[in-house]
Scaffold this motif. Structure first.
Motif, mmCIF file in Angstrom:
data_model
loop_
_atom_site.group_PDB
_atom_site.id
_atom_site.type_symbol
_atom_site.label_atom_id
_atom_site.label_comp_id
_atom_site.label_asym_id
_atom_site.label_seq_id
_atom_site.Cartn_x
_atom_site.Cartn_y
_atom_site.Cartn_z
ATOM 1 N N CYS A 199 -19.390 -23.776 20.920
ATOM 2 C CA CYS A 199 -19.552 -22.336 20.953
ATOM 3 C C CYS A 199 -21.033 -22.019 20.729
ATOM 4 C CB CYS A 199 -18.700 -21.659 19.886
ATOM 5 S SG CYS A 199 -19.132 -22.107 18.183
ATOM 6 N N ALA A 200 -21.443 -20.809 21.066
ATOM 7 C CA ALA A 200 -22.832 -20.395 20.882
ATOM 8 C C ALA A 200 -22.878 -18.886 20.708
ATOM 9 C CB ALA A 200 -23.694 -20.833 22.058
ATOM 10 N N ALA A 201 -23.988 -18.419 20.173
ATOM 11 C CA ALA A 201 -24.164 -16.982 19.961
ATOM 12 C C ALA A 201 -25.614 -16.605 20.195
ATOM 13 C CB ALA A 201 -23.739 -16.596 18.541
ATOM 14 N N SER A 202 -25.822 -15.362 20.625
ATOM 15 C CA SER A 202 -27.181 -14.862 20.772
ATOM 16 C C SER A 202 -27.169 -13.349 20.836
ATOM 17 C CB SER A 202 -27.849 -15.436 22.019
ATOM 18 O OG SER A 202 -29.241 -15.161 21.990
ATOM 19 N N ASN A 203 -28.352 -12.778 20.773
ATOM 20 C CA ASN A 203 -28.527 -11.332 20.753
ATOM 21 C C ASN A 203 -29.216 -10.901 22.036
ATOM 22 O OD1 ASN A 203 -29.126 -8.675 20.298
ATOM 23 N ND2 ASN A 203 -30.416 -9.033 18.510
ATOM 24 N N GLU A 204 -28.475 -10.255 22.913
ATOM 25 C CA GLU A 204 -29.054 -9.815 24.180
ATOM 26 C C GLU A 204 -30.086 -8.720 23.990
ATOM 27 O OE1 GLU A 204 -26.412 -10.122 28.024
ATOM 28 O OE2 GLU A 204 -25.408 -8.967 26.460
ATOM 29 N N ALA A 205 -29.900 -7.906 22.974
ATOM 30 C CA ALA A 205 -30.791 -6.753 22.792
ATOM 31 C C ALA A 205 -32.218 -7.203 22.564
ATOM 32 C CB ALA A 205 -30.304 -5.901 21.628
ATOM 33 N N GLY A 206 -32.365 -8.374 21.997
ATOM 34 C CA GLY A 206 -33.698 -8.908 21.765
ATOM 35 C C GLY A 206 -34.262 -9.618 22.970
ATOM 36 N N GLY A 207 -33.564 -9.470 24.101
ATOM 37 C CA GLY A 207 -34.016 -10.133 25.316
ATOM 38 C C GLY A 207 -33.714 -11.603 25.303
ATOM 39 N N GLY A 208 -32.890 -12.018 24.316
ATOM 40 C CA GLY A 208 -32.572 -13.440 24.237
ATOM 41 C C GLY A 208 -33.783 -14.278 23.891
ATOM 42 N N ALA A 209 -34.763 -13.666 23.255
ATOM 43 C CA ALA A 209 -36.013 -14.377 23.021
ATOM 44 C C ALA A 209 -35.822 -15.611 22.164
ATOM 45 C CB ALA A 209 -37.028 -13.437 22.369
ATOM 46 N N ASP A 210 -34.768 -15.622 21.374
ATOM 47 C CA ASP A 210 -34.533 -16.788 20.537
ATOM 48 C C ASP A 210 -33.565 -17.757 21.176
ATOM 49 O OD1 ASP A 210 -34.632 -14.689 17.618
ATOM 50 O OD2 ASP A 210 -36.225 -15.797 18.619
ATOM 51 N N GLY A 211 -33.086 -17.478 22.334
ATOM 52 C CA GLY A 211 -32.182 -18.387 23.010
ATOM 53 C C GLY A 211 -30.812 -18.413 22.348
ATOM 54 N N LEU A 212 -30.037 -19.420 22.683
ATOM 55 C CA LEU A 212 -28.704 -19.587 22.143
ATOM 56 C C LEU A 212 -28.738 -20.453 20.891
ATOM 57 C CD1 LEU A 212 -26.698 -20.355 25.410
ATOM 58 C CD2 LEU A 212 -26.541 -18.277 24.041
ATOM 59 N N THR A 213 -27.879 -20.106 19.921
ATOM 60 C CA THR A 213 -27.644 -20.977 18.774
ATOM 61 C C THR A 213 -26.255 -21.578 18.942
ATOM 62 O OG1 THR A 213 -29.025 -19.641 17.327
ATOM 63 C CG2 THR A 213 -27.470 -21.150 16.289
ATOM 64 N N PHE A 214 -26.169 -22.894 18.974
ATOM 65 C CA PHE A 214 -24.904 -23.583 19.213
ATOM 66 C C PHE A 214 -24.238 -24.012 17.914
ATOM 67 C CE2 PHE A 214 -24.562 -24.391 23.776
ATOM 68 C CZ PHE A 214 -25.837 -24.093 24.228
ATOM 69 N N GLY A 215 -22.903 -24.064 17.951
ATOM 70 C CA GLY A 215 -22.155 -24.724 16.899
ATOM 71 C C GLY A 215 -22.282 -26.230 17.051
ATOM 72 N N LYS A 216 -21.715 -26.977 16.099
ATOM 73 C CA LYS A 216 -21.875 -28.424 16.094
ATOM 74 C C LYS A 216 -20.905 -29.154 17.029
ATOM 75 C CE LYS A 216 -24.007 -28.953 11.536
ATOM 76 N NZ LYS A 216 -24.640 -27.652 11.589
ATOM 77 N N GLY A 217 -19.968 -28.443 17.592
ATOM 78 C CA GLY A 217 -19.089 -29.048 18.578
ATOM 79 C C GLY A 217 -17.731 -29.451 18.036
ATOM 80 N N THR A 218 -16.733 -29.424 18.919
ATOM 81 C CA THR A 218 -15.373 -29.872 18.602
ATOM 82 C C THR A 218 -14.958 -30.891 19.646
ATOM 83 O OG1 THR A 218 -14.713 -27.779 17.601
ATOM 84 C CG2 THR A 218 -12.948 -29.194 18.453
ATOM 85 N N HIS A 219 -14.567 -32.066 19.180
ATOM 86 C CA HIS A 219 -14.067 -33.098 20.088
ATOM 87 C C HIS A 219 -12.566 -32.881 20.254
ATOM 88 C CE1 HIS A 219 -13.544 -37.652 21.095
ATOM 89 N NE2 HIS A 219 -13.399 -36.864 22.143
ATOM 90 N N LEU A 220 -12.168 -32.411 21.432
ATOM 91 C CA LEU A 220 -10.756 -32.148 21.715
ATOM 92 C C LEU A 220 -10.149 -33.369 22.404
ATOM 93 C CD1 LEU A 220 -8.297 -30.259 21.858
ATOM 94 C CD2 LEU A 220 -9.209 -29.400 24.030
ATOM 95 N N ILE A 221 -9.069 -33.864 21.810
ATOM 96 C CA ILE A 221 -8.383 -35.036 22.354
ATOM 97 C C ILE A 221 -6.976 -34.606 22.757
ATOM 98 C CG2 ILE A 221 -7.544 -37.365 21.848
ATOM 99 C CD1 ILE A 221 -9.727 -37.367 19.563
ATOM 100 N N ILE A 222 -6.627 -34.841 24.005
ATOM 101 C CA ILE A 222 -5.286 -34.504 24.492
ATOM 102 C C ILE A 222 -4.470 -35.790 24.526
ATOM 103 C CG2 ILE A 222 -3.940 -33.425 26.319
ATOM 104 C CD1 ILE A 222 -5.998 -31.573 24.915
ATOM 105 N N GLN A 223 -3.434 -35.836 23.697
ATOM 106 C CA GLN A 223 -2.571 -37.015 23.612
ATOM 107 C C GLN A 223 -1.482 -36.947 24.679
ATOM 108 O OE1 GLN A 223 -3.190 -39.425 21.560
ATOM 109 N NE2 GLN A 223 -4.202 -38.620 19.748
ATOM 110 N N PRO A 224 -1.291 -38.022 25.462
ATOM 111 C CA PRO A 224 -0.266 -37.996 26.524
ATOM 112 C C PRO A 224 1.147 -37.996 25.953
ATOM 113 C CG PRO A 224 -1.264 -40.168 26.347
ATOM 114 C CD PRO A 224 -2.027 -39.289 25.410
#
Lengths: 112, 115
Positions: free
Chosen positions: B90-115
């Protein structure tokens, strides 16, 4: 389709070497980004550029510099590589700052 | 600056079941929230995004919900399939600032689908 290419998939360098990572995008995007990805830390922004010859520091710029002489090309430079810069490096581009970012496949850099 | 927390770090579900990944953010001015999927050996790819003028957005089996009051947003995947196995950011940012700081990402989720 947008294509972002990175010069190498795997790179091994020695401590103290100067390292260049190259990124090229073919969609005339204004913005380009360099991230590093480490297990458990996600993607962290190193530098980004919103125009030719323009650059902005991201969250972790220390030890890195960048160059954007042409719109399609954004280079990441490690002036003196250190072992703690061993990582996966991802380049991305977007038309505007908060449009979809298109990522390259990454360069896995190992510094020994 | 913005800080994004993502949970869980690993999620294992049976094929056909639903998966939910949650993120919280710290900057109340953030108003753009994308989700990226990264398959093995590839760069992340945008799968869905939401802006703060809406509370929910759907695209086939994928949906994102946003609660601006609580400053959290979630990714929902229904009827999971083996090809859903990947790392999700996931990520978040502020468009009103023109995105000058870019996106800040979360650390990630490893999704495993078991058959």
């Amino acid at each position: 389709d947008v294509k972002v290419t990175q010069s190498s998939r795997y790179l091994v360098k020695r401590t103290g070497e100067k390292v260049f990572l190259e990124c090229v995008q073919d969609m005339d995007h204004e913005n380009m980004f360099w991230y590093r990805q480490d297990p458990g830390l996600g993607l962290r922004l190193i530098y980004f550029s919103y125009d030719v010859k323009m650059k902005e520091k991201g969250d972790i710029p220390e030890g890195y510099s960048v160059s954007r002489e042409k719109k399609e090309r954004f280079s990441l430079i490690l002036e003196s590589a250190s072992t703690n810069q061993t990582s996966m490096y991802l380049c991305a581009s977007s038309q505007r700052a908060l449009d979809e970012q298109y990522f390259g496949p990454g360069t896995r850099l190992t510094v020994t | 600056g913005e800080n994004v927390e993502q949970h869980p770090s690993t999620l294992s579900v049976q094929e056909g079941d639903s998966a939910v990944i949650k993120c919280t953010y710290s900057d109340s001015a953030s108003n753009y929230f994308p989700w990226y999927k990264q398959e093995l050996g590839k760069g992340p790819q945008l799968i869905i995004d939401i802006r703060s003028n809406v509370g929910e957005k759907k695209d086939q089996r994928i949906a994102v919900t946003l609660n601006k009051t609580a400053k959290h947003f979630s990714l929902h995947i229904t009827e999971t399939q083996p090809e859903d196995s990947a790392v999700y950011f996931c990520a978040a940012s502020n468009e009103a600032g023109g995105g000058a700081d870019g996106l800040t990402f979360g650390k990630g989720t490893h999704l495993i689908i078991q058959p």
